[in-house]
Every structure is written in structure tokens, then in C-alpha cells.
Write a protein that holds these residues in place. Structure first.
Motif, PDB file in Angstrom:
ATOM      1  N   ALA A   1       0.813  -1.210   0.000  1.00 33.35           N
ATOM      2  CA  ALA A   1       0.000   0.000   0.000  1.00 33.35           C
ATOM      3  C   ALA A   1       0.844   1.256   0.000  1.00 33.35           C
ATOM      4  CB  ALA A   1      -0.921  -0.004   1.218  1.00 33.35           C
ATOM      5  N   GLY A   2       2.141   1.126   0.144  1.00 34.05           N
ATOM      6  CA  GLY A   2       3.001   2.295   0.078  1.00 34.05           C
ATOM      7  C   GLY A   2       3.702   2.675   1.355  1.00 34.05           C
ATOM      8  N   ILE A   3       3.592   1.850   2.428  1.00 30.32           N
ATOM      9  CA  ILE A   3       4.230   2.142   3.706  1.00 30.32           C
ATOM     10  C   ILE A   3       5.219   1.027   4.031  1.00 30.32           C
ATOM     11  CG2 ILE A   3       3.900   2.599   6.147  1.00 30.32           C
ATOM     12  CD1 ILE A   3       2.653   4.712   4.332  1.00 30.32           C
ATOM     13  N   ALA A   4       6.446   1.418   4.364  1.00 34.66           N
ATOM     14  CA  ALA A   4       7.495   0.443   4.660  1.00 34.66           C
ATOM     15  C   ALA A   4       8.222   0.822   5.938  1.00 34.66           C
ATOM     16  CB  ALA A   4       8.495   0.372   3.502  1.00 34.66           C
ATOM     17  N   ILE A   5       8.908  -0.150   6.517  1.00 35.80           N
ATOM     18  CA  ILE A   5       9.832   0.130   7.617  1.00 35.80           C
ATOM     19  C   ILE A   5      11.088   0.732   7.013  1.00 35.80           C
ATOM     20  CG2 ILE A   5      11.319  -0.925   9.361  1.00 35.80           C
ATOM     21  CD1 ILE A   5       9.077  -2.942   9.887  1.00 35.80           C
ATOM     22  N   ARG A   6      11.392   1.950   7.401  1.00 37.47           N
ATOM     23  CA  ARG A   6      12.516   2.674   6.832  1.00 37.47           C
ATOM     24  C   ARG A   6      13.774   2.618   7.692  1.00 37.47           C
ATOM     25  NH1 ARG A   6      11.133   6.351   2.620  1.00 37.47           N
ATOM     26  NH2 ARG A   6      13.354   6.821   2.733  1.00 37.47           N
ATOM     27  N   GLY A   7      13.625   2.227   8.943  1.00 36.56           N
ATOM     28  CA  GLY A   7      14.777   2.132   9.833  1.00 36.56           C
ATOM     29  C   GLY A   7      14.381   1.461  11.131  1.00 36.56           C
ATOM     30  N   THR A   8      15.345   0.850  11.810  1.00 31.44           N
ATOM     31  CA  THR A   8      15.092   0.161  13.069  1.00 31.44           C
ATOM     32  C   THR A   8      16.097   0.607  14.123  1.00 31.44           C
ATOM     33  OG1 THR A   8      16.573  -1.708  12.600  1.00 31.44           O
ATOM     34  CG2 THR A   8      14.298  -1.890  11.811  1.00 31.44           C
ATOM     35  N   GLY A   9      15.735   0.414  15.377  1.00 32.46           N
ATOM     36  CA  GLY A   9      16.646   0.736  16.475  1.00 32.46           C
ATOM     37  C   GLY A   9      16.222   0.005  17.728  1.00 32.46           C
ATOM     38  N   SER A  10      17.114  -0.121  18.674  1.00 35.56           N
ATOM     39  CA  SER A  10      16.773  -0.750  19.943  1.00 35.56           C
ATOM     40  C   SER A  10      17.643  -0.193  21.052  1.00 35.56           C
ATOM     41  CB  SER A  10      16.915  -2.282  19.868  1.00 35.56           C
ATOM     42  OG  SER A  10      18.211  -2.667  19.467  1.00 35.56           O
ATOM     43  N   CYS A  11      17.178  -0.395  22.270  1.00 41.52           N
ATOM     44  CA  CYS A  11      17.914   0.046  23.455  1.00 41.52           C
ATOM     45  C   CYS A  11      17.773  -1.005  24.535  1.00 41.52           C
ATOM     46  CB  CYS A  11      17.372   1.391  23.947  1.00 41.52           C
ATOM     47  SG  CYS A  11      18.118   1.920  25.513  1.00 41.52           S
ATOM     48  N   LEU A  12      18.871  -1.559  24.960  1.00 33.83           N
ATOM     49  CA  LEU A  12      18.893  -2.521  26.057  1.00 33.83           C
ATOM     50  C   LEU A  12      19.725  -1.947  27.191  1.00 33.83           C
ATOM     51  CD1 LEU A  12      17.300  -5.078  25.373  1.00 33.83           C
ATOM     52  CD2 LEU A  12      18.491  -4.281  23.335  1.00 33.83           C
ATOM     53  N   PRO A  13      19.215  -1.944  28.422  1.00 31.28           N
ATOM     54  CA  PRO A  13      20.005  -1.439  29.539  1.00 31.28           C
ATOM     55  C   PRO A  13      21.345  -2.151  29.647  1.00 31.28           C
ATOM     56  CG  PRO A  13      17.735  -1.770  30.205  1.00 31.28           C
ATOM     57  CD  PRO A  13      17.871  -2.378  28.837  1.00 31.28           C
ATOM     58  N   SER A  14      22.326  -1.459  30.166  1.00 31.38           N
ATOM     59  CA  SER A  14      23.682  -2.017  30.218  1.00 31.38           C
ATOM     60  C   SER A  14      23.849  -3.075  31.308  1.00 31.38           C
ATOM     61  CB  SER A  14      24.705  -0.900  30.436  1.00 31.38           C
ATOM     62  OG  SER A  14      24.425  -0.192  31.633  1.00 31.38           O
ATOM     63  N   HIS A  15      22.973  -3.074  32.306  1.00 33.45           N
ATOM     64  CA  HIS A  15      23.107  -4.026  33.420  1.00 33.45           C
ATOM     65  C   HIS A  15      22.612  -5.400  33.011  1.00 33.45           C
ATOM     66  CE1 HIS A  15      23.325  -5.787  37.318  1.00 33.45           C
ATOM     67  NE2 HIS A  15      22.011  -5.771  37.536  1.00 33.45           N
ATOM     68  N   VAL A  16      23.531  -6.363  32.966  1.00 30.20           N
ATOM     69  CA  VAL A  16      23.217  -7.742  32.588  1.00 30.20           C
ATOM     70  C   VAL A  16      22.935  -8.557  33.839  1.00 30.20           C
ATOM     71  CG1 VAL A  16      24.035  -9.823  31.426  1.00 30.20           C
ATOM     72  CG2 VAL A  16      24.686  -7.565  30.542  1.00 30.20           C
ATOM     73  N   VAL A  17      21.810  -9.253  33.848  1.00 27.49           N
ATOM     74  CA  VAL A  17      21.431 -10.095  34.985  1.00 27.49           C
ATOM     75  C   VAL A  17      21.432 -11.548  34.525  1.00 27.49           C
ATOM     76  CG1 VAL A  17      19.625 -10.636  36.655  1.00 27.49           C
ATOM     77  CG2 VAL A  17      20.058  -8.260  36.017  1.00 27.49           C
ATOM     78  N   GLY A  18      22.392 -12.321  35.020  1.00 30.17           N
ATOM     79  CA  GLY A  18      22.488 -13.723  34.656  1.00 30.17           C
ATOM     80  C   GLY A  18      21.493 -14.573  35.415  1.00 30.17           C
ATOM     81  N   ASN A  19      21.382 -15.827  35.028  1.00 31.21           N
ATOM     82  CA  ASN A  19      20.419 -16.720  35.658  1.00 31.21           C
ATOM     83  C   ASN A  19      20.674 -16.922  37.145  1.00 31.21           C
ATOM     84  OD1 ASN A  19      18.946 -17.128  33.336  1.00 31.21           O
ATOM     85  ND2 ASN A  19      19.989 -19.030  32.776  1.00 31.21           N
ATOM     86  N   ASP A  20      21.936 -16.974  37.541  1.00 29.02           N
ATOM     87  CA  ASP A  20      22.235 -17.203  38.950  1.00 29.02           C
ATOM     88  C   ASP A  20      21.641 -16.113  39.832  1.00 29.02           C
ATOM     89  OD1 ASP A  20      23.612 -19.542  38.474  1.00 29.02           O
ATOM     90  OD2 ASP A  20      25.563 -18.543  38.304  1.00 29.02           O
TER      91      ASP A  20
END
Length: 351
Positions: free
Chosen positions: A14-33
Motif C-alpha cells: 500500500a506504500g508504507i514500509a519500515i525505513r529504519g530500526t533501532g533498539s535500546c537494552l540497559p547495560s546491566h546484565v542479569v544472569g540466571n544465577d
């Protein structure tokens, strides 16, 4: 149920497309333990049940709007647009900054689009991004406007009971975004389908904090402000309802499982996604996942995974992409599109 487009193999978008993508993940990693002890499980148990190795946690002074704005900036940079180009900002979230105003209004202000761009929130929990994408596409197509920013963002760490092994081990915080704009030859959004299953709404909920059960000392003491989920019920819902609906949607659009180059599902649970892909007949190598490192990021999971797939170089211009969001409500959102390769400048900010 709402179905849009008839996508058949020969149909032009119909004339509409995804023109760009982005994401943000916090820097603090929490492991399973770190989450296993409080939940009364082990790292081995979590990996075996979910495939998740880690998830991210927002800082104490960060809100959903902060992650959403960072993801939005990355998507705008990818698309080569500025805040002045945006006519619409839609934020899908079930963990808003506050009950009022809409988180999208805060995001618009943070991005410098606080005067003029329409901004509103969508809350269909984990399917929210795909609902927002379909809504924004129709608004753009019907209004003649050029660009919209669609964001999925959640900070589930604020509403989890650390002792609830059904939820505490699954969820992470994050945001993902796309810019919608004019499509070029043969590219863009082909079809969409939105469906609700309110009779099963109690499978996923946060009971307190609304007009039916306002927050009080009693609701807090009873833990009614925590996110709860009937894991077995959700798994049965996906098998009995989601899988057949996705298969029907793809076939009715004029395609088969083998035509799908990239399947980007909600990152609910790794084992569930393995079963879903197998049921649909979509090869594992075509299913895009991020749950191992980020867990289930709610409404952010589809756009975060889409952004990572785009940045990986796997997605080529003209590829057929299937997006599937499902979750609380219960709700199901589907989109089928021909990928329009954005500019190569992608980044994932950490805050």
C-alpha cells in the motif's frame, strides 16, 4: 478480528514500509544465577525450561520513556529522519511511566517532537508493538503523512515478584523501534491481522492499580501489583490458537511457510518458540531470536529482535518478513512485509 491487506504474491504494498530500526537494552546484565536463588530454581533449570541465559535490567532512575526514546533515536538515525519529519509517535507498553499522561507524550518531548506530532500509547501487552505498527501504517496511509515512529518498550523488572519462578526468570527490560515511511517499488507492509481473546484475559494480568482494584496498603501487602501468568495456560493458548492463526494468515496472504525468509515472533520462551516454528513448518534458521541474551522484553521483544536481525546483515532487500506478537488480553497481532533495506547505519544504545 481485523484483517488488512490481501497480500497475494502479486500484490503491491500500500506504500508504507519500515525505513529504519533501532533498539535500546540497559547495560546491566542479569544472569540466571542472580534470579534463580530468589525463585527457588537453578541456572540449569532456567536454561532447560526457557533457553534464557541472561536478561537486562533498567537502572533505578530510568523509566520506560527513557528506553523508548533511546530506541527511537536509533531508528530515526537508521532511517535518516529527524523529529521534525515525524507526524506520529506510537508507544506500545504495559509498563508506562505513569497512568497519565501517555508515555508517548513523554517520548515525543524527549525526542524534540513535542509540538505537533500526534502521540499515543497502545496496551495489548506483549502483542502491543504489532498492534501499534498496524495502527500507525493505516494512519499514515489514510492521512498522507510521511513518517511515523513506532516503539515497543517495557520495564517488567518493576512489576515482577522475585519469588515467582513462572515470571521472574523470564522477563527483561528493553525497547525497540521502527520508523515507517514511504515504500519503494514492491516493498513495504503487505497484510496485517489483529485478534483478541478476552475470554482468556485472566491468563496474564496485574490485578491491582486500576479502577477495579485501586492500589492500597492491602493490595500491596497481598502482592496484587505484581505481574502474574498462568504459564501452562499460555502455552496451551499458543498451541491451540496462535499457531493455527499464523498458519492461516500466511496461507490467506498467498504464501507458504517456505516463502518466509524471516520469522520474528514475540520472544516469550525459547522452548515455546521452537515448538511454534516446528508446528508452522518454518525452518529454525529462519526464526529470529534474542531471548537467550535478553529474555522476554514484553512489547519490545519483536522490534528488538527485528533490529538485531537487520543489523546482523541477514535481512536482504525484498525478503519476506513475518512478525507475530501474542500475549496478555489475550491478543494476537500479525504483520507480513517485504523488507526495504534501510541505510546501513545501525546501533544499539545502552543506557
Amino acid at each position: 478480528m481485523i484483517t488488512t491487506g490481501t497480500a497475494g504474491a502479486g500484490r503491491a504494498p500500500a506504500g508504507i514500509a519500515i525505513r529504519g530500526t533501532g533498539s535500546c537494552l540497559p547495560s546491566h546484565v542479569v544472569g540466571n544465577d542472580e534470579v534463580a536463588a530468589a525463585a527457588g530454581v537453578s541456572d540449569e533449570w532456567i536454561r532447560g525450561k526457557t533457553g534464557i541465559r541472561a536478561r537486562r535490567r533498567a537502572k533505578a532512575d530510568e523509566a520506560t520513556s527513557d528506553l523508548a526514546a533511546a530506541a527511537g533515536r536509533a531508528a530515526m538515525e537508521s532511517a535518516g529522519v529527524t523529529a521534525a519529519d515525524l507526524s506520529l509517535i506510537v508507544v506500545a507498553t504495559s509498563t508506562p511511566d505513569q497512568p497519565q499522561p501517555p508515555t508517548a507524550s513523554v517520548v515525543a518531548d524527549l525526542l524534540g517532537a513535542g509540538h505537533g506530532a500526534a502521540a499515543f500509547d497502545v496496551n495489548t501487552v506483549c502483542s502491543g508493538f504489532v498492534f501499534a505498527l498496524n495502527a500507525a501504517e493505516h494512519i499514515l496511509a489514510g492521512s498522507g503523512s510521511s513518517y511515523a515512529l513506532v516503539i515497543g518498550a517495557d520495564i517488567y523488572s518493576r512489576i515482577l515478584d522475585p519469588a515467582d519462578r513462572r515470571t521472574a526468570i523470564l522477563f527483561g527490560d528493553g525497547a525497540g523501534a521502527v520508523v515507517l515511511g514511504p515504500a519503494r517499488g514492491g516493498r513495504g507492509l503487505l497484510a496485517g491481522r489483529l485478534a483478541g481473546f478476552g475470554a482468556e484475559r485472566d491468563l496474564i494480568e496485574v490485578a491491582a492499580g486500576g479502577s477495579r482494584l485501586p492500589a492500597s496498603a492491602e493490595t500491596l501487602a497481598a502482592g496484587r501489583h505484581y505481574f502474574t501468568m498462568n504459564g501452562r495456560g499460555v502455552r496451551d493458548f499458543v498451541a491451540a490458537t496462535v499457531a493455527p492463526a499464523i498458519g492461516d494468515f500466511v496461507r490467506e496472504a498467498g504464501f507458504g511457510p517456505g516463502d518466509v525468509d524471516h520469522f520474528v515472533p514475540h520472544q516469550a520462551n525459547g522452548r515455546m518458540l521452537e515448538e511454534l516454528s516446528a508446528t508452522l513448518g518454518i525452518a529454525a534458521g529462519r526464526t529470529r531470536v534474542t531471548y537467550e541474551d535478553f529474555g522476554n522484553t514484553g512489547a519490545a521483544s519483536v522490534p528488538v529482535t527485528l533490529d538485531h536481525a537487520a543489523r546482523s546483515g541477514r535481512m536482504r532487500d525484498g525478503d519476506l518478513v513475518l512478525l507475530a506478537g501474542f500475549g496478555g488480553g489475550m491478543a494476537l497481532g500479525l504483520s507480513l512485509l517485504r523488507w526495504q533495506a534501510p541505510r546501513p547505519s545501525h546501533r544499539t544504545p545502552h543506557v
